[in-house]
Scaffold this motif. Structure first.
Motif, short mmCIF file in Angstrom:
data_model
loop_
_atom_site.label_atom_id
_atom_site.label_comp_id
_atom_site.label_asym_id
_atom_site.label_seq_id
_atom_site.Cartn_x
_atom_site.Cartn_y
_atom_site.Cartn_z
N SER A 1 30.69 82.75 89.87
CA SER A 1 30.88 82.16 90.80
C SER A 1 29.63 83.66 91.30
CB SER A 1 32.44 82.70 91.29
OG SER A 1 33.09 81.18 90.69
N GLN A 2 28.66 83.97 90.50
CA GLN A 2 28.12 84.78 91.21
C GLN A 2 26.14 84.26 90.54
OE1 GLN A 2 28.96 88.53 90.06
NE2 GLN A 2 30.96 88.96 91.03
N LEU A 3 25.58 84.64 91.18
CA LEU A 3 24.13 85.05 91.16
C LEU A 3 23.63 86.37 91.32
CD1 LEU A 3 24.42 82.43 92.82
CD2 LEU A 3 22.07 82.52 93.60
N GLY A 4 22.34 87.00 90.35
CA GLY A 4 22.47 87.49 90.13
C GLY A 4 20.41 88.06 89.39
N PHE B 1 27.03 77.63 90.65
CA PHE B 1 26.96 76.11 90.65
C PHE B 1 25.91 75.68 89.28
CE2 PHE B 1 26.35 78.55 95.08
CZ PHE B 1 27.43 77.32 95.25
N VAL B 2 26.89 76.01 88.51
CA VAL B 2 26.25 75.27 87.51
C VAL B 2 27.54 74.89 86.29
CG1 VAL B 2 24.39 76.68 86.44
CG2 VAL B 2 26.62 77.47 85.97
N GLU B 3 27.59 74.16 86.08
CA GLU B 3 28.53 73.56 84.84
C GLU B 3 29.30 74.58 84.01
OE1 GLU B 3 28.64 70.01 82.66
OE2 GLU B 3 27.76 68.83 84.73
N ASP B 4 30.58 75.13 83.80
CA ASP B 4 31.13 75.90 83.42
C ASP B 4 30.86 77.51 83.17
OD1 ASP B 4 32.29 76.65 81.58
OD2 ASP B 4 31.75 75.94 79.88
N ARG B 5 30.82 77.48 84.56
CA ARG B 5 30.12 79.04 85.03
C ARG B 5 30.89 80.12 84.48
NH1 ARG B 5 33.21 77.21 89.42
NH2 ARG B 5 35.04 78.07 89.41
N HIS B 6 31.83 80.06 83.92
CA HIS B 6 32.01 81.46 82.70
C HIS B 6 31.02 81.04 81.04
CE1 HIS B 6 35.89 82.01 84.89
NE2 HIS B 6 35.94 80.93 85.66
N LYS B 7 31.00 80.72 80.82
CA LYS B 7 29.35 79.99 79.16
C LYS B 7 27.88 80.51 80.08
CE LYS B 7 33.42 78.56 76.80
NZ LYS B 7 33.51 77.87 75.96
N ASN B 8 27.85 79.02 81.18
CA ASN B 8 26.58 79.38 81.35
C ASN B 8 26.00 79.59 82.84
OD1 ASN B 8 26.86 77.87 79.43
ND2 ASN B 8 26.92 75.60 80.26
N ALA B 9 24.70 79.96 82.85
CA ALA B 9 23.58 80.29 83.74
C ALA B 9 22.13 79.55 84.19
CB ALA B 9 23.63 82.15 83.88
N GLN B 10 21.65 79.85 85.03
CA GLN B 10 20.64 78.71 85.61
C GLN B 10 19.42 79.95 85.76
OE1 GLN B 10 20.00 75.13 85.39
NE2 GLN B 10 17.63 76.40 85.77
N GLY C 1 38.90 73.58 99.10
CA GLY C 1 37.93 74.38 98.32
C GLY C 1 36.51 74.81 98.80
N CYS C 2 36.58 75.90 99.53
CA CYS C 2 35.87 76.46 99.96
C CYS C 2 35.14 77.47 98.96
CB CYS C 2 35.49 76.94 101.25
SG CYS C 2 34.35 78.18 101.94
N ARG C 3 34.22 77.72 98.36
CA ARG C 3 34.52 79.32 97.07
C ARG C 3 33.87 80.50 97.97
NH1 ARG C 3 31.40 76.52 92.77
NH2 ARG C 3 31.79 78.63 91.62
N ALA C 4 34.44 81.53 97.06
CA ALA C 4 33.81 82.72 97.44
C ALA C 4 32.63 82.37 96.46
CB ALA C 4 34.82 83.60 96.99
N ILE C 5 31.18 83.04 97.06
CA ILE C 5 30.16 82.94 95.37
C ILE C 5 28.97 84.57 96.23
CG2 ILE C 5 27.95 82.08 95.42
CD1 ILE C 5 29.95 80.01 94.88
N GLY C 6 29.62 85.20 94.60
CA GLY C 6 28.29 86.65 95.17
C GLY C 6 27.47 86.87 95.04
N PHE C 7 26.08 87.94 95.54
CA PHE C 7 25.19 88.49 95.22
C PHE C 7 25.33 89.59 94.48
CE2 PHE C 7 24.62 88.32 99.75
CZ PHE C 7 23.97 89.82 99.87
N THR C 8 24.38 89.93 93.34
CA THR C 8 24.11 91.36 93.12
C THR C 8 23.27 90.53 92.65
OG1 THR C 8 25.42 92.51 91.79
CG2 THR C 8 25.12 90.09 90.54
N LEU C 9 22.39 92.61 92.43
CA LEU C 9 21.68 92.73 92.16
C LEU C 9 21.76 93.00 90.25
CD1 LEU C 9 19.96 95.16 94.53
CD2 LEU C 9 19.35 92.74 94.07
#
Length: 477
Positions: free
Chosen positions: A262-265, A276-285, A248-256
């Motif tokens: 599954s990324q932060l940017g 780390f949001v619901e429906d990460r394919h459509k949503n962003a926090q 269950g461990c996830r790969a999480i990327g970060f980008t400028l």
């Protein structure tokens, strides 16, 4: 990225166990004390035999701990376990003898991991060639903003043993780990971990870039929730793919850039989370604004995103990310603005002791008079100069290995004026700043980002940065 189920840490009965501690100092002394307190028979071996070592030895011997100075090569008879200071190289004869005897070799991090209690705080671990300390401190600031009891520990200067064995109760620890520490920490299993970047460093210790990267990659082993990697640095993602983690461990990327699922940017000046949001394919926090990051240089924004990813993996709300980044103040000598003199900014990044760090620093400014040089530690400078040439108004060189940088400048930036100060005395910094001020025009940045170690001229990078700041103050007086 494989899956595994990790059992709880092994807790040994130390009573009467014969343990050899390799090295006095910030890790060896606490290790010796902790093991002795648990009933182990401890022998400390140390290469050095100077006045400071004898003083430290006397304090330990008063407790009943055996200390052998000037003999770090011989394995004491009867040894059942070796605990080493992280900087001791793996090819030392002491370790060869230990391996020959079938003994385990632990570092201070491994010892802390084994000694932590059953209800110990989980670890959020950070490693990488550059940015570790800043990211760890950012993470601790975010965790505190969320109301969590935490501390920035590990390679950052606060002993992990003190954190694990002290009376303070923590909810979570922000742990900076060096490649040395990871090499000697075989059973470490973090809640989540990040490798910020990978560039050649400490290769004399590790033996090769492959071995260095493999030791960095150990930080991902057994991660429970998230393995955080740098989208711009494929080598970090490769380490995630090779890691053996919990189910269950996830790969999480970060980008400028704009983040994928599954990324932060970064989107239009906003740090955003699509992991780390619901429906990460459509949503962003939305997490914070770029202006909340101090300083908002590109590599520091990357640090903030990595810290945010680990905090979010631990369940921290978005508001705490923003508040924690706003509360964070970077340490001295890390891309620190010293003063403006005659409309020229003077910036101290003495901590940029290798080419990778210097490149990140140079990328933060448009027009630069660069002060560089020192001990190259085997580095080459062609790639750094080629990538930074268009930003250089001028260069002032100091230090023992400055010729290597001068030659790279001649090859890749022949039009850039260079002042080569043939000096390695501490007073050279004042002359360097004065020369830089003559090359600079209004709107420029005079940047101390040496791309080299400091020990040819100064006791450490802090002293080098202090000399720069003092020289700038003299300039402005």
């Amino acid at each position: 990225m494989g899956s595994r189920k990790v059992t709880s840490s092994e807790h040994l009965d130390w009573q009467g166990k014969h343990v050899t501690v390799a090295g006095l100092g910030v890790s060896g002394i606490p290790a010796a004390r902790a093991l002795h307190a648990r009933g182990a028979h401890v022998t400390v071996v140390n290469d050095g035999d100077d006045a400071r070592a004898r003083e430290q030895a006397a304090e330990l011997e008063a407790l009943g701990i055996t200390v052998r100075l000037g003999d770090g090569a011989t394995l004491p008879e009867g040894t059942e376990l070796v605990v080493t200071a992280p900087g001791w190289k793996p090819d030392k004869p002491l370790f060869a003898a230990a391996r020959e005897a079938g003994l385990e070799i632990w570092g201070d991090v491994e010892l802390a991991w084994r000694l932590r209690g059953p209800d110990a705080a989980p670890w959020l671990a950070i490693t990488g060639t550059n940015g570790k300390t800043t990211t760890t401190q950012m993470l601790a600031s975010i965790l505190k903003a969320a109301g969590l009891r935490t501390a920035a520990v590990g390679n950052i200067g606060v002993s992990l043993l003190d954190a694990v064995l002290g009376d303070e109760q923590y909810d979570v620890l922000a742990v900076e780990l060096s490649s040395y520490q990871l090499h000697w920490a075989p059973s470490l299993r973090a809640h989540s971990a990040a490798v910020l970047n990978l560039a050649p460093d400490h290769l004399d210790w590790h033996g090769s870039m492959e071995a260095y990267a493999a030791d960095k990659g150990r930080v991902y082993e057994g991660n429970r929730v998230a393995c955080v990697y740098n989208v711009a640095d494929k080598a970090t993602e490769d380490l995630v793919r090779e890691a053996d983690v919990e189910e269950g461990c996830r790969a999480i990327g970060f980008t400028l850039g704009t983040p994928g699922p599954s990324q932060l940017g970064v989107v239009e000046g906003i740090l955003v989370d699509r992991a780390f949001v619901e429906d990460r394919h459509k949503n962003a926090q939305e997490l914070a604004e770029v202006s909340d990051v101090n300083p908002p240089a590109p590599h520091n924004i990357a640090n903030a995103l990595a810290a945010a990813a680990l905090a979010r993996a631990f369940g921290v709300p978005a508001r705490a990310v923003r508040d924690g980044l706003r509360d964070f103040t970077p340490d001295a000598h890390r891309i620190s603005h010293v003063a403006d003199v005659d409309a020229v900014a003077y910036v101290d990044d003495s901590k940029a002791t290798n080419t990778h760090a210097a490149q990140a620093s140079l990328a933060a400014y448009e027009s630069i008079v660069w002060i560089a040089g020192g001990l190259a530690k085997g580095a080459t400078f062609d790639e750094l100069v080629a990538k930074s040439a268009k930003r250089l108004r001028g260069v002032v060189l100091i230090g023992q290995d400055r010729a290597l940088i001068r030659e790279a400048l001649a090859r890749h930036a022949p039009e850039v004026p260079v002042v080569d100060l043939d000096r390695t005395d501490t007073g050279a910094m004042l002359a360097a700043v004065q020369e830089a001020s003559r090359l600079a025009v209004a709107g420029d940045t005079v940047l101390l980002a040496p791309a080299c170690a400091s020990m040819d001229m100064f006791a450490n990078y802090n002293k080098r940065g202090d000399a720069f700041a003092e020289a700038v103050r003299e300039l402005g007086s």
